[in-house]
Design an enzyme around this catalytic site. Sequence first.
Site, PDB file in Angstrom:
ATOM      1  N   VAL A   1      14.718  22.619  10.158  1.00 30.38           N
ATOM      2  CA  VAL A   1      14.284  21.358  10.546  1.00 30.38           C
ATOM      3  C   VAL A   1      15.375  20.562  11.208  1.00 30.38           C
ATOM      4  O   VAL A   1      16.578  20.490  10.769  1.00 30.38           O
ATOM      5  CB  VAL A   1      14.128  20.688   9.059  1.00 30.38           C
ATOM      6  CG1 VAL A   1      13.740  19.053   9.472  1.00 30.38           C
ATOM      7  CG2 VAL A   1      12.744  21.419   8.261  1.00 30.38           C
TER       8      VAL A   1
ATOM      9  N   GLY B   1      12.524  23.033   2.206  1.00 27.55           N
ATOM     10  CA  GLY B   1      13.631  23.741   1.213  1.00 27.55           C
ATOM     11  C   GLY B   1      12.819  24.655   0.263  1.00 27.55           C
ATOM     12  O   GLY B   1      12.118  24.265  -0.560  1.00 27.55           O
TER      13      GLY B   1
ATOM     14  N   GLU C   1      33.857  31.747 -13.110  1.00 22.33           N
ATOM     15  CA  GLU C   1      33.145  33.110 -12.896  1.00 22.33           C
ATOM     16  C   GLU C   1      33.600  34.015 -11.926  1.00 22.33           C
ATOM     17  O   GLU C   1      33.824  35.290 -12.212  1.00 22.33           O
ATOM     18  CB  GLU C   1      31.707  32.568 -12.684  1.00 22.33           C
ATOM     19  CG  GLU C   1      31.060  32.062 -13.895  1.00 22.33           C
ATOM     20  CD  GLU C   1      29.718  31.507 -13.902  1.00 22.33           C
ATOM     21  OE1 GLU C   1      28.976  31.231 -14.597  1.00 22.33           O
ATOM     22  OE2 GLU C   1      29.110  31.542 -12.612  1.00 22.33           O
TER      23      GLU C   1
ATOM     24  N   GLY D   1      14.666  26.060  -2.394  1.00 22.62           N
ATOM     25  CA  GLY D   1      15.340  26.283  -3.706  1.00 22.62           C
ATOM     26  C   GLY D   1      14.587  26.137  -4.885  1.00 22.62           C
ATOM     27  O   GLY D   1      13.305  26.261  -4.987  1.00 22.62           O
TER      28      GLY D   1
ATOM     29  N   ASP E   1      19.692  18.644  -5.745  1.00 18.50           N
ATOM     30  CA  ASP E   1      20.886  18.417  -5.259  1.00 18.50           C
ATOM     31  C   ASP E   1      20.896  17.446  -4.252  1.00 18.50           C
ATOM     32  O   ASP E   1      21.954  16.679  -4.068  1.00 18.50           O
ATOM     33  CB  ASP E   1      21.552  19.703  -4.764  1.00 18.50           C
ATOM     34  CG  ASP E   1      21.926  20.573  -5.749  1.00 18.50           C
ATOM     35  OD1 ASP E   1      21.545  20.438  -6.866  1.00 18.50           O
ATOM     36  OD2 ASP E   1      22.311  21.745  -5.579  1.00 18.50           O
TER      37      ASP E   1
ATOM     38  N   GLN F   1      18.243  23.521 -13.275  1.00 19.76           N
ATOM     39  CA  GLN F   1      17.140  22.537 -14.275  1.00 19.76           C
ATOM     40  C   GLN F   1      16.838  21.428 -13.901  1.00 19.76           C
ATOM     41  O   GLN F   1      15.653  21.126 -13.838  1.00 19.76           O
ATOM     42  CB  GLN F   1      17.780  22.681 -15.640  1.00 19.76           C
ATOM     43  CG  GLN F   1      17.319  23.659 -16.468  1.00 19.76           C
ATOM     44  CD  GLN F   1      16.000  24.024 -16.662  1.00 19.76           C
ATOM     45  OE1 GLN F   1      15.142  23.228 -16.829  1.00 19.76           O
ATOM     46  NE2 GLN F   1      15.660  25.466 -16.457  1.00 19.76           N
TER      47      GLN F   1
ATOM     48  N   GLY G   1      14.088  23.621  -6.772  1.00 21.45           N
ATOM     49  CA  GLY G   1      13.187  22.406  -6.707  1.00 21.45           C
ATOM     50  C   GLY G   1      11.927  22.680  -5.953  1.00 21.45           C
ATOM     51  O   GLY G   1      10.859  22.440  -6.491  1.00 21.45           O
TER      52      GLY G   1
END
Length: 442
Positions: free
Chosen positions: A86, A17, A178, A19, A308, A327, A21
């Site tokens: 994967v 991944g 939003e 993303g 996540d 964050q 992180g």
Amino acid sequence: MNSNIPKTSQKRVVIIGAGFGGLALARKLSAYPEIQTVLLDKNNFHQFQPLFYQVAMAGLEPSSISFPLRKAFQNKLHVHIRVTEVLRIDTDKREVVTSTMGGISYDYLVIAAGAGTNFFGMQNIIDRALPMKSVGEALALRNRMLENFERALIADDIEDRQGLMNVVVVGGGPTGVELSGTLAEMKVHILPKDYPELDFRQMQIYLVEAGAELLGPMSVESQVKSKQYLQNLGVHVLLNSRVTDYDGQHVHLLDGTILRTDNLVWAAGVKANTFEGIPVEKLGRGGRLKANEFCQVEGYDNIFAIGDVAILSGDDKFPGGHPQLAQPAIQQGKILAENLLRLIRGEEMKGFRYKDLGSMATVGRNLAVVDLPFLKFQGFLAWMTWMFVHLMSIVGVKNRLLIFINWIWSYITYDQSLRLIIRAKEPKLKPVIHESVEVNPS
């Protein structure tokens, strides 16, 4: 086929991944000569998820919020990027099995695969609703909305026309808020200019939330103000309302209410992406991997989880796991890079403690809510703060500049020029017919 990743004396860290992180981890690991980093992702780019809704609403181009992974690691010879899916993890062989290269061995494995949309097992919603957890899904949503406005122009039946124009957004988190606010502003400032034949007084925008408030994790002030902003923009906010079914034209709520729409946007929840090979008992709430304060997955000393996909223990302020936001993932990625180096060097690892920098959401033009650890505020200043923070978080100077220009242009003109219906076109392959050729032996 094989991965063509050289075998060296370095310890190999495989990251699933790219993303927030995974990218933060890989970037920091790239500076350590003791480590060979292998970054696996289905895409060859990093996606900035907080602005997916602006792509979906034709405010930004997908390329503005995406950054090529290979550009991020140019001249980083110890980092190897492979675009693949994967399939499973073989913990006994210490191997990640992929769709294109077979198995890739690891010394340390980091699962940072993020989360997908949680439809809560409702098959009709899975088949017919529009999720928004990737750039591709955001583009699909943009296409569907614009196509339905085109169809509304030629619809004979008034109910069908209204159904094509109406939008139901499910989920009162930042994405739902939003998206609803942006739609409400488009209804007033943009869509009537594009489609003057349509009466946009007929268009209804609904925001459906199962809980008692919007923006659940935020302060009461922000929850109340965001609802007030949306209602002033003309959005119908339905709290304590749960969606039970959708047939493609009618959204059914638990209390018996039926909403007519051909556009159901699902932003109601997330579910961690999991892989075959990790036992089910290692999973916690929402399919997230249970891990200790060092991000080590329960029962393994060489498998880690961040972002996540992980529920970390050891942080007293977050006993139920850290928020599934950018964050926490970035901070976990950075400290895990340091801990992996400590682990390789035989040093003691450092436990993760989340530093809460606050949360925020924008509702519309000059309207936003911001919760900082030391201050809470709303309105124009909050909107400017939201824009600055998100602009600075974008990967790449060019992307920041493009987004800034788009925002300035939209603010001055009340318009944007990206309302394009772009469909992928696949070549039609004709079967190859091998004609028999008679060979003359002479």
